[in-house]
Design a protein around this motif. Structure first.
Motif, PDB file in Angstrom:
ATOM      1  N   VAL A 200      33.379  48.203  45.039  1.00  0.00           N
ATOM      2  CA  VAL A 200      33.400  47.026  44.177  1.00  0.00           C
ATOM      3  C   VAL A 200      32.116  46.225  44.326  1.00  0.00           C
ATOM      4  O   VAL A 200      31.558  45.730  43.341  1.00  0.00           O
ATOM      5  CB  VAL A 200      34.632  46.155  44.505  1.00  0.00           C
ATOM      6  CG1 VAL A 200      34.596  44.840  43.734  1.00  0.00           C
ATOM      7  CG2 VAL A 200      35.914  46.905  44.185  1.00  0.00           C
TER       8      VAL A 200
ATOM      9  N   VAL B 246      34.268  48.696  37.632  1.00  0.00           N
ATOM     10  CA  VAL B 246      34.648  47.284  37.657  1.00  0.00           C
ATOM     11  C   VAL B 246      34.323  46.670  36.299  1.00  0.00           C
ATOM     12  O   VAL B 246      33.198  46.798  35.809  1.00  0.00           O
ATOM     13  CB  VAL B 246      33.919  46.532  38.783  1.00  0.00           C
ATOM     14  CG1 VAL B 246      34.247  45.036  38.725  1.00  0.00           C
ATOM     15  CG2 VAL B 246      34.296  47.103  40.141  1.00  0.00           C
TER      16      VAL B 246
ATOM     17  N   LEU C  81      39.182  47.300  48.095  1.00  0.00           N
ATOM     18  CA  LEU C  81      38.933  46.759  46.757  1.00  0.00           C
ATOM     19  C   LEU C  81      38.974  45.230  46.749  1.00  0.00           C
ATOM     20  O   LEU C  81      38.226  44.590  46.008  1.00  0.00           O
ATOM     21  CB  LEU C  81      39.978  47.308  45.778  1.00  0.00           C
ATOM     22  CG  LEU C  81      40.068  48.826  45.655  1.00  0.00           C
ATOM     23  CD1 LEU C  81      41.183  49.216  44.691  1.00  0.00           C
ATOM     24  CD2 LEU C  81      38.739  49.403  45.186  1.00  0.00           C
TER      25      LEU C  81
ATOM     26  N   ILE D  66      39.766  46.810  37.900  1.00  0.00           N
ATOM     27  CA  ILE D  66      39.170  47.875  38.710  1.00  0.00           C
ATOM     28  C   ILE D  66      39.860  49.187  38.353  1.00  0.00           C
ATOM     29  O   ILE D  66      41.079  49.329  38.539  1.00  0.00           O
ATOM     30  CB  ILE D  66      39.308  47.590  40.212  1.00  0.00           C
ATOM     31  CG1 ILE D  66      38.795  46.182  40.544  1.00  0.00           C
ATOM     32  CG2 ILE D  66      38.561  48.630  41.026  1.00  0.00           C
ATOM     33  CD1 ILE D  66      39.015  45.783  41.996  1.00  0.00           C
TER      34      ILE D  66
ATOM     35  N   ILE E  35      44.335  46.013  39.207  1.00  0.00           N
ATOM     36  CA  ILE E  35      43.928  47.253  39.856  1.00  0.00           C
ATOM     37  C   ILE E  35      44.710  48.404  39.243  1.00  0.00           C
ATOM     38  O   ILE E  35      45.933  48.318  39.079  1.00  0.00           O
ATOM     39  CB  ILE E  35      44.184  47.180  41.372  1.00  0.00           C
ATOM     40  CG1 ILE E  35      43.418  46.004  41.981  1.00  0.00           C
ATOM     41  CG2 ILE E  35      43.789  48.485  42.056  1.00  0.00           C
ATOM     42  CD1 ILE E  35      43.764  45.737  43.431  1.00  0.00           C
TER      43      ILE E  35
END
Length: 397
Positions: free
Chosen positions: A88, A50, A125, A39, A113
């Motif tokens: 997301v 993503v 997230l 992400i 992340i």
């Protein structure tokens, strides 16, 4: 008797007709197996990008071709797909629309992340993954300083499945006594436990030779927001405090010549900490560290004398004490977060002194640190040259 048997058969048939079975199952040929998720920040502040690493089932048994390291290469067993969205969930929906198979997260190994997003908070997230019942609670969580898409699109040279390489690298790099702490389930568990904050593994870069991520430290959180990182000596001190230091070699500077080093083959490190004098004006954390291993002195000890060996032992204890002390002080300031779980020890063993999370944050930052190290070492090959003494009348040849 026959009527009873017939009645039993009818009852069994009636019950079986009510069973749903795998009514929502999807055939393996219709699944897009997700191995890893990355992400990154999107093109606008309210968007995220993503990237999913999907398996190519027909190529999983075939090693990647030596001439191509890209995740989308013909010889690679994986492919990376990416989309942007306001969250997301929206990005995953766009990816699903581009595929002819249903996304399947049952084999998801890790979520990575970007650091910039982690500083804003990662609850939103991770929620789409937490709410998906098929995702394992043992999913590894990483924070990355470089773009996550950069290495999700690469295939490491030592493993045909990059997601498995990342998970195995984590297991091998750290002596994991509590592997659950570094997973998505452990992250939420630490958030709900008084006196301790969560963490994730830190990816600092990409190895150009191995085409693989470099794990070198901790990403430390305050709540769900990234507070900072533990790297270098502070990270080593954390490993010792958490009793997770691996059975490996540790290089330390020589006592008389810091420009040179000697090596400790560490066998075990055990630490115990307690908070003392909580009700007094100067509370402190008392840490006892016991280290076992062997020392190779090399150039530090030209001639093997007891005084030189004692000097190495004292140097090991001083350096270990410094690394452990710096790890605690670094979490006090500038991180201001108790990732070491010192407050959890107070909550468990001194419950009468516990006055809530806000009180502990203030108390934690003003704790004095007292570290005692007991190094019990074997000395092997500690001398650099041997002085031979021959009896009178015999010569050296």
């Amino acid at each position: 008797m026959r009527r009873m048997r017939l009645l039993a058969v009818v009852v069994c048939l009636a019950v079986s007709m009510g069973l749903t079975g795998c009514w929502d199952g999807v055939e393996i040929q219709q699944r897009a197996i997700v191995l890893m998720m990355g992400i990154d920040p999107g093109d606008t502040p309210d968007h995220v990008q993503v990237t999913l690493q999907l398996a190519k089932p027909r190529r999983l048994s075939i090693p990647p071709s030596g001439g191509s390291s890209g995740g989308g290469g013909q010889g690679s067993p994986v492919i990376a797909v990416s989309e942007q969205g306001r969250g997301v969930g929206e990005a995953l929906h766009k990816i699903q629309l581009d595929l002819n198979r249903r996304l399947f997260f049952g084999h998801l190994q890790a979520v990575v992340i970007h650091r910039q997003l982690a500083e804003r908070g990662i609850f939103t997230l991770l929620n789409p993954l937490v709410q998906t019942r098929i995702v394992s609670r043992n999913l590894w969580v990483f924070v990355s300083e470089p773009s996550t898409r950069a290495f999700l699109e690469k295939s490491p040279e030592l493993d045909v499945i990059p997601a498995m390489y990342l998970a195995d690298l984590f297991r091998n790099r750290i002596w994991v006594n509590r592997p659950y702490d570094a997973t998505i389930g452990g992250f939420h568990q630490r958030l709900a436990t008084p006196g301790i904050e969560p963490y994730a593994l830190l990816i600092t870069g990409i190895d150009s030779k191995l085409s693989a991520p470099q794990i070198d430290g901790l990403a430390v959180f305050s709540g769900d927001r990234l507070a900072g990182v533990l790297t270098g000596p502070q990270f080593t001190g954390w490993l010792m405090l958490e009793n997770q230091f691996p059975k490996s070699r540790l290089a330390l500077p020589c006592p008389e010549d810091p420009g040179r080093q000697f090596v400790i083959d560490v066998k075990s490190v055990h630490s115990r900490l307690r908070v003392r004098n909580l009700s007094g004006a100067r509370p402190y954390v008392d840490v006892d560290v016991r280290m076992r291993g062997s020392v190779e002195g090399g150039a530090c000890v030209p001639v093997e004398l007891q005084s030189g060996l004692d000097s190495l032992k004292r140097q090991v204890e001083r350096q270990t004490q410094g690394m452990v002390t710096r790890a605690i002080q670094w979490t006090q300031s500038p991180l201001h977060t108790d990732v070491l779980g010192i407050g959890r020890e107070v909550y468990r063993y001194q419950a009468a002194e516990w006055r809530g999370e806000a009180w502990w944050r203030r108390t934690f930052e003003r704790l004095d640190v007292r570290v005692q190290v007991d190094a019990r070492l074997d000395f092997m090959q500690t001398y650099d040259r041997i002085q031979m003494v021959y009896p009178r009348g015999d010569g050296a040849r």
